[in-house]
Structure formats: structure tokens, C-alpha cells
Design a protein around this motif. Structure first.
Motif, PDB file in Angstrom:
ATOM      1  N   VAL A 184       0.832  -1.156  -0.061  1.00  0.00           N
ATOM      2  CA  VAL A 184      -0.021  -0.058  -0.109  1.00  0.00           C
ATOM      3  C   VAL A 184       0.719   1.199   0.038  1.00  0.00           C
ATOM      4  CG1 VAL A 184      -1.889   1.264   1.399  1.00  0.00           C
ATOM      5  CG2 VAL A 184      -1.693  -1.309   1.234  1.00  0.00           C
ATOM      6  N   SER A 185       0.440   2.225  -0.709  1.00  0.00           N
ATOM      7  CA  SER A 185       1.206   3.509  -0.652  1.00  0.00           C
ATOM      8  C   SER A 185       0.925   4.394   0.327  1.00  0.00           C
ATOM      9  CB  SER A 185       0.992   4.418  -2.081  1.00  0.00           C
ATOM     10  OG  SER A 185      -0.229   5.038  -2.031  1.00  0.00           O
ATOM     11  N   ASP A 186       1.817   5.059   0.874  1.00  0.00           N
ATOM     12  CA  ASP A 186       1.526   6.369   1.783  1.00  0.00           C
ATOM     13  C   ASP A 186       0.865   7.249   0.940  1.00  0.00           C
ATOM     14  OD1 ASP A 186       1.239   8.000   3.813  1.00  0.00           O
ATOM     15  OD2 ASP A 186       3.381   7.741   4.677  1.00  0.00           O
ATOM     16  N   ASP A 187       0.413   8.587   1.267  1.00  0.00           N
ATOM     17  CA  ASP A 187      -0.383   9.371   0.725  1.00  0.00           C
ATOM     18  C   ASP A 187       0.236   9.637  -0.851  1.00  0.00           C
ATOM     19  OD1 ASP A 187      -2.079  11.127  -0.427  1.00  0.00           O
ATOM     20  OD2 ASP A 187      -1.847  12.636   0.870  1.00  0.00           O
ATOM     21  N   MET A 188       0.016   9.479  -1.799  1.00  0.00           N
ATOM     22  CA  MET A 188       0.589   9.789  -3.132  1.00  0.00           C
ATOM     23  C   MET A 188       0.590  11.491  -3.635  1.00  0.00           C
ATOM     24  SD  MET A 188       1.811   6.875  -4.509  1.00  0.00           S
ATOM     25  CE  MET A 188       2.097   7.535  -6.276  1.00  0.00           C
ATOM     26  N   GLN A 189      -0.132  12.086  -2.646  1.00  0.00           N
ATOM     27  CA  GLN A 189      -0.175  13.533  -2.872  1.00  0.00           C
ATOM     28  C   GLN A 189       0.620  14.103  -1.590  1.00  0.00           C
ATOM     29  OE1 GLN A 189      -4.351  13.406  -2.525  1.00  0.00           O
ATOM     30  NE2 GLN A 189      -4.501  14.296  -4.475  1.00  0.00           N
ATOM     31  N   ALA A 190       1.585  13.313  -1.054  1.00  0.00           N
ATOM     32  CA  ALA A 190       2.199  14.154  -0.009  1.00  0.00           C
ATOM     33  C   ALA A 190       3.456  14.877  -0.661  1.00  0.00           C
ATOM     34  CB  ALA A 190       3.159  12.909   0.972  1.00  0.00           C
ATOM     35  N   VAL A 191       3.926  15.775   0.212  1.00  0.00           N
ATOM     36  CA  VAL A 191       4.882  16.615  -0.481  1.00  0.00           C
ATOM     37  C   VAL A 191       6.244  16.082  -0.927  1.00  0.00           C
ATOM     38  CG1 VAL A 191       6.238  19.004   0.333  1.00  0.00           C
ATOM     39  CG2 VAL A 191       3.855  18.674   0.707  1.00  0.00           C
TER      40      VAL A 191
END
Length: 401
Positions: A323-330
Motif C-alpha cells: 500500500v502506498s502512503d499518501d501519493m499527494q504528500a509533499v
């Protein structure tokens, strides 16, 4: 510890008893024991690829888009949803899952959860709209990272650090049972927990300061994580180990900055992951957005084949969904565009891509991501067989029919 300059040597040592000591001693400069990957850097162009035989044509593109949609988890605003809301449309068209938050990061207002009854009704409306088995996910770690909390009508829960400090099996079980009861009361079926990062740096803004780690001792981490995980399956809730390959030494938070743990990370931080995977104790593993040049000199862990495929799947033997962490993370958006990050993540071996819609709010993220991945298959950069592999793995995370 001293930085190891040969990533192939580091990977050879990771799972050996002498590995951590050797790395700490600064060993390096030995010849590689196999061919090195040559990562494609941001901005590099790829040679044009002819459309391969079997790439999707107009008639089967709808089916392909459904497959890809099933690999996405997306956040949204709203305590109640109308039938024509964009997220309801995406769910009806096969979106794999949603992620719930108590507060919106940008507006600081209530986002999805006001009360148990309201949250249950919201989840029911989403599940009723789905043609399949919708993943309803949340971060419910306990302590400060608990989307279900007294502010919205749920019991208070201690942090993982408080539980680890006591290190009491009965207490850990009672704590985990409270967490699971909250999840099942509203219909959540995937919990992004437990955190199995080791508390290497108590001043870490992402882990230590927030009391998200059970302990700096891997035995305490594994013991309490195991107890917590074991409380989930009987209630139909799946778990996610995070943040691979270890975030406990980080001096920043990838949600808000690029974080490099090259000089602070130690292979010993793999120990909880290695042991819990070997014990078959979890349902999925989350890949962190950390840059760790000991393991990959160019890419963050989540976008690295060397980390996700070679280390996690190869050396640690993990066969389930990543699972990815948030793909919109900075940490991601500051270095990569969305399309490139999605491509690199799937190439690295990730299966379930999470778009929290917290750092930015993008109501087009589903359609645009589907367009991106369809194009990757059309051009031959990804195969449909690769998508099918992820679909099969993610299917294990879905609730029963």
C-alpha cells in the motif's frame, strides 16, 4: 552510523545477524554481487515504444479502467453525500476504496466524521453505491493519530508509545479491542495500523514526538503489534504495517517535506517488518516516501524497485499487497508529477495507491489517474498482466461479499 556507499552490499547484509554491525562499522566499497538496477531519474525520457500486441483497444478499455480503479483509495470532503457527488460517481464506477478523516487539513473543518451514527450512515451510503466490495479505510493508531476520537463521539485511546511502555499483554488486547470496536461500529474494514517503526529518534516529528511507536526495542514492537493485529481479523478489519523500511529515525515528516534518512537509518529498523512478515501476522505493508540512499540512491522507498520488489518482496518474502502512503504528500509532489509518481510506484511493485486529498483537493484525481495508467499500458511501459497481479493481491484486502 556511517553511511554505507554500496547499496548492493547493504542489501546483502540486511537480513544477516552481522548486518547491522557491519553497516555500523562503515563497511563499503565491495563489488556488487549482481547486476544493479538503473533507475530512471525524474525528467529522463524513455525511447518511444510501439504499441504491443494485446494492449487495450476501445472495446476492452472499459474493463481495464475498472481494474485500475479498483487499485485506488481516495479521500473526499463531506459528512453526507448526494448521489451526484463526484466521489459517489467514482464509487459506482468501480473505485477500489475510500479513506476517512475527522478533520480537513486545509480548511481545519470537520471532514467525514461528526458522530458514530453519522459516520455509519456515510459508510453505508458509499458501500451501497459500490458494485463490488468497497475498501473503507482510516488511520486509527490510537493517541494523537485517531480519526475516531472523543471529539466525534468515540472513546479515547492511548498512544502506541503508552501501550509499549506498559508492555502488558492484557492491556494491549483491551486497547486494541477498543480500537477495533470503533472501526466496526461504522463499517471500516481497513486500518492503516499498526505503526511498527522503531522509536530510534524520540524527537522525530513524524513518529517519536507523536508517540506513534511502541518502542525502540524490536521485541516490544513485535509483541504489541502482534497482539493488536490479532484483534482485527475476527471483526473483518484488515491491517497495514507501516512505514516500510522504517521511519523511526526520520527528522522530518514526508507529508510536508522531502525526508532523507540515509545517515540515520539502520538495517535493524527492518527487524519488526521481517519478523511480523515471517509470522504471517499482517494483511498488507505500507511503503514510505522516505529517501534512503543506502537502499536506493535516487528514488524514495515507495517508488523504488530495489526497496519494494527486491527487499520487501524478495529478501523479506512478502507476497501480499503493498500500500502506498499518501501519493499527494509533499515528499512526492515536490519531486514528481502525479503521472510520473503513479508510473514509478506501479513499476516499483506497489498495489494500492492512496490519494488522501488532504494536501490538495482534486476531484479529478480518479479519472486522471485512470487515464495515466491506461496510457502506460497502451505504450507498453506497464502490462495488463502487471495490473492483474495487483488486482489479485488487493482483492485479499476487500471485505467479504
Amino acid at each position: 552510523m556511517d553511511r554505507v556507499t554500496d547499496p548492493q552490499l547493504t542489501r546483502r547484509l540486511l537480513l544477516t545477524g552481522a548486518g547491522a554491525a557491519a553497516v555500523a562499522a562503515g563497511l563499503g566499497g565491495c563489488g556488487a554481487d549482481g547486476p544493479k538496477r538503473t533507475p530512471q531519474l525524474a525528467g529522463e525520457s524513455r525511447p518511444a515504444t510501439a504499441r504491443p500486441t494485446g494492449s487495450p483497444g476501445p472495446r476492452d478499455e472499459v474493463a481495464l479502467r475498472r481494474k485500475i480503479a479498483s487499485l485506488l483509495v481516495v479521500g473526499f470532503r463531506g459528512e453526507r453525500l448526494a448521489a451526484d457527488d463526484w466521489i459517489m460517481k467514482a464509487v459506482r464506477e468501480g473505485l477500489g476504496g475510500v479513506i476517512l478523516f475527522d478533520r480537513d487539513l486545509q480548511t481545519r473543518e470537520r471532514r467525514n466524521i461528526i458522530s458514530p451514527d453519522q459516520a455509519r450512515a456515510l459508510v453505508t451510503s458509499l458501500r451501497d453505491a459500490s458494485p463490488g466490495r468497497l475498501i473503507v479505510s482510516i488511520d486509527q493508531e490510537g493517541g494523537r493519530v485517531a480519526r475516531l476520537n472523543p471529539e466525534n463521539g468515540f472513546p479515547a485511546t492511548q498512544s502506541q508509545a503508552q501501550i509499549g511502555a506498559t508492555n502488558s499483554t492484557p492491556r494491549t488486547r483491551a486497547w486494541a479491542q477498543t480500537i477495533v470496536q470503533g472501526l466496526t461500529s461504522i463499517g471500516v474494514n481497513l486500518n492503516y495500523a499498526p505503526v511498527v517503526d522503531m522509536n530510534v529518534n524520540p524527537d522525530s516529528p513524524a513518529i517519536g514526538r507523536l508517540e506513534r511507536a511502541f518502542s525502540a526495542d524490536p521485541d516490544v514492537v513485535v509483541k504489541n503489534a502482534t497482539e493488536e493485529i490479532q484483534m482485527h481479523p475476527s471483526s473483518g478489519v484488515k491491517t497495514v504495517l507501516k512505514h516500510f523500511p522504517g521511519s523511526g529515525s526520520a527528522t522530518g515528516n514526508t507529508d510536508f517535506a522531502v525526508v532523507d534518512v540515509t545517515r540515520t537509518w539502520n538495517p535493524r529498523e527492518l527487524e519488526p517488518f521481517r519478523r511480523l512478515i515471517a509470522d504471517g501476522a499482517t494483511d498488507s505493508v505500507m511503503a514510505a516516501h522516505l529517501l534512503n540512499k543506502q537502499l536506493d540512491p535516487h528514488r524514495p522507498a515507495s517508488l523504488s524497485p530495489a526497496v519494494v520488489t527486491d527487499l520487501l518482496r524478495g529478501q523479506l518474502g512478502w507476497k501480499g499487497p503493498v500500500v502506498s502512503d499518501d501519493m499527494q504528500a509533499v515528499a512526492i509532489t515536490s519531486r514528481y508529477g502525479r503521472d510520473q509518481a503513479v508510473a514509478l510506484g506501479l513499476e516499483a511493485g506497489m498495489d494500492l495507491l492512496v490519494f488522501a486529498n488532504q494536501q490538495v483537493y482534486d476531484t479529478r484525481v480518479v479519472d486522471q489517474t485512470l487515464d495515466t495508467v491506461v496510457d502506460l499500458v497502451r505504450t507498453g511501459r506497464l502490462t495488463e498482466a502487471r495490473i492483474d497481479e495487483s488486482v489479485a493481491r488487493v482483492d485479499a484486502l476487500r471485505p467479504p461479499r
